[in-house]
Design a protein around this motif. Structure first.
Motif, PDB file in Angstrom:
ATOM      1  N   ASN A 241      -0.680  -1.711   8.783  1.00 44.87           N
ATOM      2  CA  ASN A 241       0.068  -2.740   9.489  1.00 44.87           C
ATOM      3  C   ASN A 241       0.428  -3.906   8.571  1.00 44.87           C
ATOM      4  O   ASN A 241       0.732  -5.003   9.042  1.00 44.87           O
ATOM      5  CB  ASN A 241      -0.744  -3.246  10.684  1.00 44.87           C
ATOM      6  N   SER A 242       0.425  -3.657   7.274  1.00 48.21           N
ATOM      7  CA  SER A 242       0.662  -4.704   6.287  1.00 48.21           C
ATOM      8  C   SER A 242       2.157  -4.991   6.109  1.00 48.21           C
ATOM      9  O   SER A 242       2.996  -4.094   6.238  1.00 48.21           O
ATOM     10  CB  SER A 242       0.060  -4.286   4.940  1.00 48.21           C
ATOM     11  N   ASN A 243       2.459  -6.250   5.801  1.00 49.17           N
ATOM     12  CA  ASN A 243       3.829  -6.624   5.441  1.00 49.17           C
ATOM     13  C   ASN A 243       4.124  -6.316   3.983  1.00 49.17           C
ATOM     14  O   ASN A 243       5.273  -6.408   3.551  1.00 49.17           O
ATOM     15  CB  ASN A 243       4.045  -8.121   5.702  1.00 49.17           C
ATOM     16  N   ASP A 244       3.088  -5.965   3.246  1.00 47.89           N
ATOM     17  CA  ASP A 244       3.235  -5.569   1.857  1.00 47.89           C
ATOM     18  C   ASP A 244       3.621  -4.081   1.837  1.00 47.89           C
ATOM     19  O   ASP A 244       2.808  -3.213   2.158  1.00 47.89           O
ATOM     20  CB  ASP A 244       1.909  -5.798   1.113  1.00 47.89           C
ATOM     21  N   LEU A 245       4.845  -3.788   1.463  1.00 45.78           N
ATOM     22  CA  LEU A 245       5.341  -2.408   1.514  1.00 45.78           C
ATOM     23  C   LEU A 245       4.570  -1.483   0.587  1.00 45.78           C
ATOM     24  O   LEU A 245       4.415  -0.293   0.880  1.00 45.78           O
ATOM     25  CB  LEU A 245       6.835  -2.380   1.167  1.00 45.78           C
ATOM     26  N   THR A 246       4.064  -2.011  -0.533  1.00 39.97           N
ATOM     27  CA  THR A 246       3.281  -1.187  -1.453  1.00 39.97           C
ATOM     28  C   THR A 246       1.989  -0.732  -0.797  1.00 39.97           C
ATOM     29  O   THR A 246       1.610   0.442  -0.884  1.00 39.97           O
ATOM     30  CB  THR A 246       2.964  -1.969  -2.744  1.00 39.97           C
ATOM     31  N   GLU A 247       1.307  -1.661  -0.105  1.00 40.02           N
ATOM     32  CA  GLU A 247       0.090  -1.306   0.636  1.00 40.02           C
ATOM     33  C   GLU A 247       0.398  -0.314   1.742  1.00 40.02           C
ATOM     34  O   GLU A 247      -0.323   0.671   1.939  1.00 40.02           O
ATOM     35  CB  GLU A 247      -0.551  -2.566   1.241  1.00 40.02           C
ATOM     36  N   LEU A 248       1.467  -0.578   2.483  1.00 40.53           N
ATOM     37  CA  LEU A 248       1.834   0.274   3.617  1.00 40.53           C
ATOM     38  C   LEU A 248       2.119   1.705   3.167  1.00 40.53           C
ATOM     39  O   LEU A 248       1.613   2.663   3.769  1.00 40.53           O
ATOM     40  CB  LEU A 248       3.060  -0.308   4.317  1.00 40.53           C
ATOM     41  N   GLU A 249       2.882   1.857   2.108  1.00 37.78           N
ATOM     42  CA  GLU A 249       3.229   3.198   1.626  1.00 37.78           C
ATOM     43  C   GLU A 249       2.001   3.927   1.106  1.00 37.78           C
ATOM     44  O   GLU A 249       1.857   5.139   1.301  1.00 37.78           O
ATOM     45  CB  GLU A 249       4.307   3.095   0.540  1.00 37.78           C
TER      46      GLU A 249
END
Length: 353
Positions: A241-249
């Motif tokens: 649920n992160s706004n950080d796309l790197t974390e999300l992916e």
């Protein structure tokens, strides 16, 4: 003559002012001791944004201000012991059941006398003598790269010590309370010798020397430094649920296994809160404990931090709800503190930094 009268008048005025100031100071201290100030001092080893958000909501509703004093659990307990009756601590918060038990044994807590807390939190998540209560639970699970790992090879914590995982296991340092509690649970379940064999097997299979937090292990899987990691469930929820796309992916590429479902169960620990023995704002502190363990406070916690709530009436994300019902280790979470020194020694002998 007039000068003497004038001087006498000034001296009387100053004396009156000093008496007034002293009485005012004494009154303020009595007020503090009686808990009449609109404040709660929280000594916390939980350094999470969700806590501050919940505290702000509590303040909005009650007008009671929250002052957080952050540090490691050991530092905070030592400070509370050292300051004794002079301590400003109202509440002590920890992310580990063993540490909560340590605080109780150190004599820095007093029983929480609240029928609301008893209604909010099942007995299994409360100290039997009432010195602390859980506010959330978290599971220590196995996560893996879905494109490189067959989850059937990850049925247990013990499976990670096999040759199949040589150079592929990622985990944070032995100083982590999460790892200390996990190893302590193995000591309690299987004895020190088997626990030591497990730690040695994990060290043999390290993909790299332990570093960073649980999220860093996920990023290392994404970078193909390793294939499998040990981590707490709520970090997975935060990354998904992160706004950080790197974390999300990176999180999207993970598979999750609740280990040992056919044997001893998955390790679970708690975050919890205790009432300071010399709490100067006891009444306000009890109100905060009741809010934190109530349905609304628990819903905020589950929705924002993705920890499992201890109050059954709390709402939570549907995917988090779907993770419930797994088999847990049959251990006394708070009692694991008795094995922490042994766990520390095992880690050192195994070379787990």
């Amino acid at each position: 003559m007039k000068q003497r009268v004038k001087r006498g008048f000034l001296l009387a005025a100053v004396s009156t002012l000093l008496v007034t100031v002293c009485l005012s100071c004494a009154g303020k201290r009595q007020e503090e001791l009686a808990g009449n100030r609109k404040i709660v001092n929280v000594f916390t080893a939980r350094h999470y944004q969700v806590d501050s958000a919940i505290y702000q909501e509590f303040t909005r509703r009650t007008g009671i201000q929250i002052h957080e004093v952050k540090g490691t659990a050991e530092e905070l307990i030592e400070r509370m012991e050292r300051e004794g009756e002079r301590s400003s601590a109202d509440l002590f918060v920890s992310v580990d059941g063993g540490i909560l038990h340590m605080a109780k044994e150190s004599g820095v807590l007093q029983p929480i006398e609240s029928e609301a807390v008893k209604r909010n939190v099942p007995a299994e998540w409360r100290d039997p003598d009432g010195y602390w209560t859980g506010i959330s639970t978290r599971s220590r699970v196995l996560v893996y790269a879905k494109d490189r790992v067959n989850p059937e090879d990850l049925s247990s914590y013990e499976a990670l010590t096999g040759e199949r995982w040589r150079g592929k296991v990622l985990v944070r340092s032995s100083s982590s309370l999460y790892n200390r509690s996990l190893l302590a649970s193995f000591i309690g379940l299987h004895g020190e010798r088997e626990a030591a064999k497990w730690a040695e097997g994990i060290v043999r299979n390290f993909a790299r020397a332990p570093e960073g937090g649980d999220k860093d292990q996920v990023m290392a899987i994404a970078a193909k430094v390793g294939d499998v990691a040990i981590m707490n469930t709520y970090y997975i929820g935060q990354m998904l649920n992160s706004n950080d796309l790197t974390e999300l992916e990176a999180a999207k590429k993970l598979g999750i296994v609740f280990p040992n479902q056919q044997t001893t169960g998955t390790h679970v620990n708690i975050s919890g809160i205790g009432l300071s023995k010399h709490a100067p704002n006891k009444e306000n502190a009890l109100k905060l404990i009741e809010f934190l363990t109530g349905a609304e406070g628990q819903t905020m916690l589950a929705m924002m931090s993705y920890e499992f709530p201890v109050n059954a009436e709390a709402d939570m994300p549907e995917w988090l709800r779907s993770w419930q019902g797994f088999k847990r280790q049959p251990v006394d979470i708070a009692g694991l503190g008795q094995f922490y020194e042994q766990a520390k020694e095992i880690f050192q002998r195994a070379g787990w930094e």
